[in-house]
Design a protein around this motif. Structure first.
Motif, short mmCIF file in Angstrom:
data_model
loop_
_atom_site.label_atom_id
_atom_site.label_comp_id
_atom_site.label_asym_id
_atom_site.label_seq_id
_atom_site.Cartn_x
_atom_site.Cartn_y
_atom_site.Cartn_z
N ILE A 20 0.60 2.41 0.55
CA ILE A 20 -0.55 3.17 1.06
C ILE A 20 -0.06 4.38 1.85
O ILE A 20 -0.61 5.49 1.73
CB ILE A 20 -1.44 2.27 1.95
N HIS A 21 0.97 4.18 2.65
CA HIS A 21 1.52 5.28 3.46
C HIS A 21 2.04 6.41 2.57
O HIS A 21 1.85 7.59 2.88
CB HIS A 21 2.64 4.74 4.35
N LYS A 22 2.70 6.05 1.47
CA LYS A 22 3.22 7.08 0.56
C LYS A 22 2.07 7.91 -0.04
O LYS A 22 2.18 9.13 -0.18
CB LYS A 22 4.02 6.41 -0.56
N ILE A 23 0.98 7.23 -0.40
CA ILE A 23 -0.16 7.94 -1.00
C ILE A 23 -0.82 8.86 0.03
O ILE A 23 -1.11 10.02 -0.25
CB ILE A 23 -1.18 6.94 -1.56
N THR A 24 -1.07 8.34 1.23
CA THR A 24 -1.74 9.15 2.26
C THR A 24 -0.87 10.33 2.68
O THR A 24 -1.39 11.40 3.00
CB THR A 24 -2.08 8.30 3.50
N THR A 25 0.45 10.14 2.67
CA THR A 25 1.35 11.25 2.99
C THR A 25 1.21 12.37 1.98
O THR A 25 1.16 13.56 2.33
CB THR A 25 2.81 10.77 3.05
N LEU A 26 1.11 12.00 0.70
CA LEU A 26 0.93 13.01 -0.35
C LEU A 26 -0.41 13.73 -0.19
O LEU A 26 -0.49 14.95 -0.34
CB LEU A 26 0.99 12.34 -1.73
N LEU A 27 -1.46 12.96 0.12
CA LEU A 27 -2.80 13.54 0.20
C LEU A 27 -3.00 14.41 1.42
O LEU A 27 -3.85 15.30 1.43
CB LEU A 27 -3.86 12.43 0.19
N THR A 28 -2.22 14.15 2.48
CA THR A 28 -2.40 14.91 3.71
C THR A 28 -1.37 16.01 3.87
O THR A 28 -1.35 16.70 4.89
CB THR A 28 -2.32 13.98 4.93
N THR A 29 -0.53 16.20 2.86
CA THR A 29 0.45 17.28 2.92
C THR A 29 -0.27 18.62 2.96
O THR A 29 -1.14 18.90 2.14
CB THR A 29 1.39 17.25 1.69
N ASN A 30 0.10 19.44 3.93
CA ASN A 30 -0.61 20.71 4.13
C ASN A 30 -0.02 21.80 3.24
O ASN A 30 0.67 22.70 3.69
CB ASN A 30 -0.52 21.12 5.61
N ASN A 31 -0.29 21.67 1.95
CA ASN A 31 0.14 22.72 1.03
C ASN A 31 -0.80 22.77 -0.17
O ASN A 31 -1.74 21.99 -0.28
CB ASN A 31 1.60 22.48 0.57
N THR A 32 -0.54 23.68 -1.07
CA THR A 32 -1.45 23.91 -2.20
C THR A 32 -1.43 22.77 -3.21
O THR A 32 -2.31 22.70 -4.08
CB THR A 32 -1.08 25.21 -2.93
#
Length: 350
Positions: A20-32
């Motif tokens: 879950i942490h890996k997925i949320t990290t991807l979704l909250t990455t501040n980039n395009t």
């Protein structure tokens, strides 16, 4: 994403949480690429199935896992094209199940039973967070009328009766406001031993000690007023609203503090209540007269300065007529007649 999916199929809760942490990290990455990652998640049927399965097994997993999955689903509901895909995985229905589970846990912790008052709920901070996430998901999904209708037919209203006792009541009230358009909602609330409507009346007086939360308090009050107004079309509900503690004085206080432009819903609700003789009397005793005179003066002033004239708010007009029927408010009638005469005189000479 593949690594995250592999983690979700592991046995331990720690491994699942890591996924879950890996997925949320991807979704909250501040980039395009964040939007691309959202697409990757929602279009990955195996991943969505794994998340939905774990979400449906909330009673067997740590609450942190439920919260993490909920955050992922919530982020997906913010994208306009995704709700239909989420519905295919029964996300809305699963959220209702999670809410029902957490409410039962909170009720048990508070020493109550399902027949007791909802005030017996005792929520822990983590439970409040999970409920906030689930309610926010449902609130976003409920923007689609057919989805909202299905929620109401299931168990939404019964869940909301408990959730309006949460500290952060915003999402629950927003949902209840939307659901209050349906007759089924009014019937269910009117048969809930009046606790729900009494709680709504209490929330009219909700205020914040910090200016940063002033807007939140205003939103809560406005949502309550609209909800009560919708419910007031139902005979049993309007009787319960009328009998709620201090409802008349709470509404008068709210009317006093509201800007004129945002008082329409409050006036409409008070107009509905004032159709009953006992409510007219209680509104008078709560001190509504000077506020109505002030509103009438404001309308008179606006109409006098506007070339085309301004149509009086229907709620204000109806409330003026009904309250004027109260024998004890003779001074109010005299003030009203004087103002109307003044308006006509001004209009004639303009």
């Amino acid at each position: 994403m593949d690594d995250a999916l592999e983690n979700l199929y592991q046995e331990t809760a720690e491994d699942k949480l890591e996924g879950i942490h890996k997925i949320t990290t991807l979704l909250t990455t501040n980039n395009t690429s964040a939007t691309t990652h959202l697409d990757d998640v929602v279009e990955n049927d195996q991943l969505m199935g794994a998340l939905a399965r774990l979400f449906s097994e909330s009673s067997h997993h740590p609450i942190e896992l439920t919260f993490g999955i909920g955050k992922i689903f919530l982020s997906l509901t913010l994208i306009e094209d995704y709700p239909e895909l989420l519905s295919s995985h029964r996300v809305g229905s699963l959220c209702l199940d999670v809410i029902d589970l957490e409410l039962k846990r909170a009720l048990h912790r508070g020493g109550g039973s399902e027949q007791d008052s909802c005030s017996s709920y005792t929520f822990k901070r983590k439970e409040e967070n999970v409920l906030f996430i689930c309610l926010s998901i449902l609130d976003n999904l409920a923007d689609e009328f057919t989805v909202l209708r299905k929620m109401v037919k299931k168990s939404l209203v019964q869940c909301l009766i408990g959730c309006i006792y949460l500290q952060n009541v915003g999402p629950a009230l927003s949902l209840l406001k939307k659901a209050s358009k349906f007759e089924e909602t009014a019937i269910e609330l009117s048969s809930s031993s009046s606790v729900a409507i009494s709680r709504l009346a209490e929330l009219l007086s909700r205020s914040s000690n910090t200016s940063s939360n002033d807007n939140e308090s205003i939103t809560v009050q406005q949502d309550v007023v609209v909800t009560l107004f919708n419910l007031s079309f139902h005979h049993d509900c309007v009787a319960l609203i009328s009998n709620a503690d201090d409802i008349h004085s709470r509404l008068v206080t709210l009317l006093e503090n509201e800007p004129l432009v945002s008082s329409t819903n409050t006036l409409q609700l008070m107009y509905h209540l004032s159709s009953r003789e006992e409510d007219r009397q209680q509104l008078y005793e709560a001190g509504i007269t000077p506020h109505l005179v002030q509103l009438l003066k404001a309308h008179t002033s606006t109409s006098s300065s506007d070339e085309g004239g301004v149509e009086m708010d229907s709620g204000l007009a109806g409330l003026l007529v009904n309250v004027s029927r109260c024998v004890m408010s003779l001074a109010f009638v005299e003030s009203t007649v004087h103002l109307i005469s003044h308006t006509r005189h001004h209009t004639t000479n303009r």
